[in-house]
Scaffold this motif. Structure first.
Motif, PDB file in Angstrom:
ATOM      1  N   ASP A 139       0.807  -1.220   0.000  1.00  0.00           N
ATOM      2  CA  ASP A 139       0.000   0.000   0.000  1.00  0.00           C
ATOM      3  C   ASP A 139       0.842   1.272   0.000  1.00  0.00           C
ATOM      4  O   ASP A 139       0.424   2.292  -0.534  1.00  0.00           O
ATOM      5  N   HIS A 140       2.025   1.206   0.638  1.00  0.00           N
ATOM      6  CA  HIS A 140       2.877   2.388   0.748  1.00  0.00           C
ATOM      7  C   HIS A 140       4.337   1.973   0.576  1.00  0.00           C
ATOM      8  O   HIS A 140       4.730   0.859   0.927  1.00  0.00           O
ATOM      9  N   ASP A 247       3.745   7.814  -4.967  1.00  0.00           N
ATOM     10  CA  ASP A 247       2.674   8.805  -5.101  1.00  0.00           C
ATOM     11  C   ASP A 247       1.419   8.421  -4.326  1.00  0.00           C
ATOM     12  O   ASP A 247       0.458   9.196  -4.272  1.00  0.00           O
ATOM     13  N   ARG A 248       1.397   7.230  -3.722  1.00  0.00           N
ATOM     14  CA  ARG A 248       0.254   6.824  -2.896  1.00  0.00           C
ATOM     15  C   ARG A 248       0.488   7.130  -1.422  1.00  0.00           C
ATOM     16  O   ARG A 248      -0.364   6.836  -0.586  1.00  0.00           O
ATOM     17  N   THR A 249       1.657   7.696  -1.106  1.00  0.00           N
ATOM     18  CA  THR A 249       2.026   7.896   0.291  1.00  0.00           C
ATOM     19  C   THR A 249       2.310   9.364   0.541  1.00  0.00           C
ATOM     20  O   THR A 249       3.305   9.909   0.060  1.00  0.00           O
TER      21      THR A 249
END
Length: 443
Positions: A139-140, A247-249
């Motif tokens: 996820d990160h 870019d998701r964190t």
């Protein structure tokens, strides 16, 4: 007023996080996990790159030579869905895996050491390769390099480590004596990178990395640096000066992760290393690699996907009947009884039979194990094979352990040495505490 406004903004951002809210456990009979798994997975990597470093910086950091432009450290952190447990799994850099296919392509990628995925496709390919190898979704993603690591440790207040023997590795610059030490970023880098110690290799190194991370998190908790979202935000700001994210964190993600970790007692934070079946799997053109233990590593990833604890799971690490703390093959033994010598040799010890010079009249009592001072762990391994034996240390120059058989009947048990158990078994962070460092209040 500015601090209050910032705090309200942070809290407003966190309120939108579904993963910080209350979660309900699955009802009896329901599947333990969805296809995508439960909880949150964070991949943390340290990069071995000398790009942009001056000669003086290389000397200061003890990173001479050519960098591999690959991942030197790789940890997968799983936060449980109820935010009451964290599991940190180290993935050794020499793990032999199949790389994920480059983005936009299909089919299998090449095989190699997992640390090489970064060189082929930077962070995105490293993430996809870990996802492919573990079956878990990441996820990160957090990434740092040598100078970033040094700065992060300094910004977070240093790292406390302890050792029961001196540690010196000329290549990494590590040189610390027995006892407890508070390291700045430069010395912590040497501690985290040291590979040329006894025993050599990656498993001991990643265990030291786990100890250091556990100690730093505990120190941040004691100082209150993660006590609430506002303080966690300040810590996250410091971390972002030396760590890159995908870019998701974003900042709020780091605040939430830090706040979660700051509320966990040490016995709810688990550390492990991927179980290995072959520690020197030779591959032409690749070199010496590590092969994951197929069934145990699968059990590890299944546990994380199902959001279960990894400590105490015998599918991940079976408990042997008679455990050896150290490798019998590295223990030289002289035994003055031929039957005992043969039995110990069958259990893997390096044994010399000295029965020809044994006394005609055996002394009363059980066997006596005499060992050089400093070889207590090896003596304990030998004693496990000779239940009831008495231990006696003495100062002497050689490293051989002696077994003198007495008049009592001797039972020789087969001991099992498992490097995974000795160097990477799932344990909780309270097992890593240095002597004299009490648990934080409420732990």
């Amino acid at each position: 007023m500015r601090r209050l406004t910032a705090g309200l903004a942070v809290l407003a951002g966190l309120a939108a996080w579904p993963w910080l809210g209350a979660r309900t456990a699955p009802a009896a009979g329901e599947p333990a996990a969805r296809d995508t798994g439960r909880g949150t997975n964070i991949l943390i990597v340290g990069i071995d790159s000398r790009a942009g470093l001056s000669a003086a910086e290389k000397r200061r950091l003890h990173v001479g030579g050519e960098g591999c432009d690959c991942t030197d450290v790789m940890m997968l952190v799983h936060l449980s869905e109820d935010r009451r447990r964290a599991s940190v799994v180290s993935i050794p850099r020499d793990s032999y895996v199949e790389y994920a296919a480059p983005e936009g392509t299909t089919g299998a990628g090449p095989r190699g050491k997992i640390n090489g995925a970064f060189k082929l496709g930077r962070g995105p390919l490293a993430v996809r390769t870990v996802e492919q190898a573990t079956g878990l979704s990441v996820d990160h993603y957090l990434e740092t390099d040598f100078t970033g690591f040094e700065r992060a440790v300094d910004d977070l207040g240093g790292a406390t480590v302890c050792t029961d023997k001196p540690l010196k590795d000329r290549k990494s610059g590590l040189d610390i004596s027995t006892g407890t030490h508070h390291l700045d970023g430069n010395r912590a880098l040497g501690y985290a990178r040291a590979r040329h110690l006894d025993p050599p290799g990656d498993l001991g190194r990643v265990r030291r990395q786990q100890r250091m991370l556990a100690g730093m998190l505990e120190a941040l908790t004691v100082r209150g640096a993660l006590a609430d979202p506002v303080k966690a935000a300040d810590t996250a700001h410091r971390l972002l000066r030396s760590v890159r994210t995908d870019d998701r964190t974003g900042l709020n993600d780091l605040i939430g992760i830090g706040w979660t970790l700051g509320r966990l007692p040490a016995d709810r934070m688990e550390f492990a290393t991927v179980p290995i079946s072959h520690f020197d799997h030779r591959v032409p053109g690749v070199g010496s690699t590590l092969l994951w233990h197929e069934s145990r590593s699968r059990a590890l990833w299944d546990a994380l996907r199902a959001d279960r604890p990894i400590t105490g799971d015998t599918r991940i690490l079976p408990v042997p009947e008679t455990r050896a703390e150290t490798d019998p093959a590295r223990i030289e033994v002289r035994a003055d009884d031929a039957r005992v010598a043969t039995a110990l040799r069958s259990s893997g010890f390096a044994v010399t039979d000295t029965s020809a010079s044994a006394p005609a009249q055996r002394p009363a009592g059980p066997p006596v194990i005499t060992f050089p001072e400093g070889r207590e762990a090896d003596a304990a391994t030998l004693a496990a094979a000779l239940p009831g034996a008495r231990l006696r240390s003495e100062i002497r120059p050689d490293a051989v352990l002696d077994v003198a058989v007495g008049s009592d009947p001797v039972v020789v048990k087969t001991v099992t040495y498992d490097r995974n158990l000795a160097e990477g078994a799932p344990v909780t962070a309270d097992r890593f505490r240095c002597p004299g460092h009490p648990a934080p209040a409420g732990d």
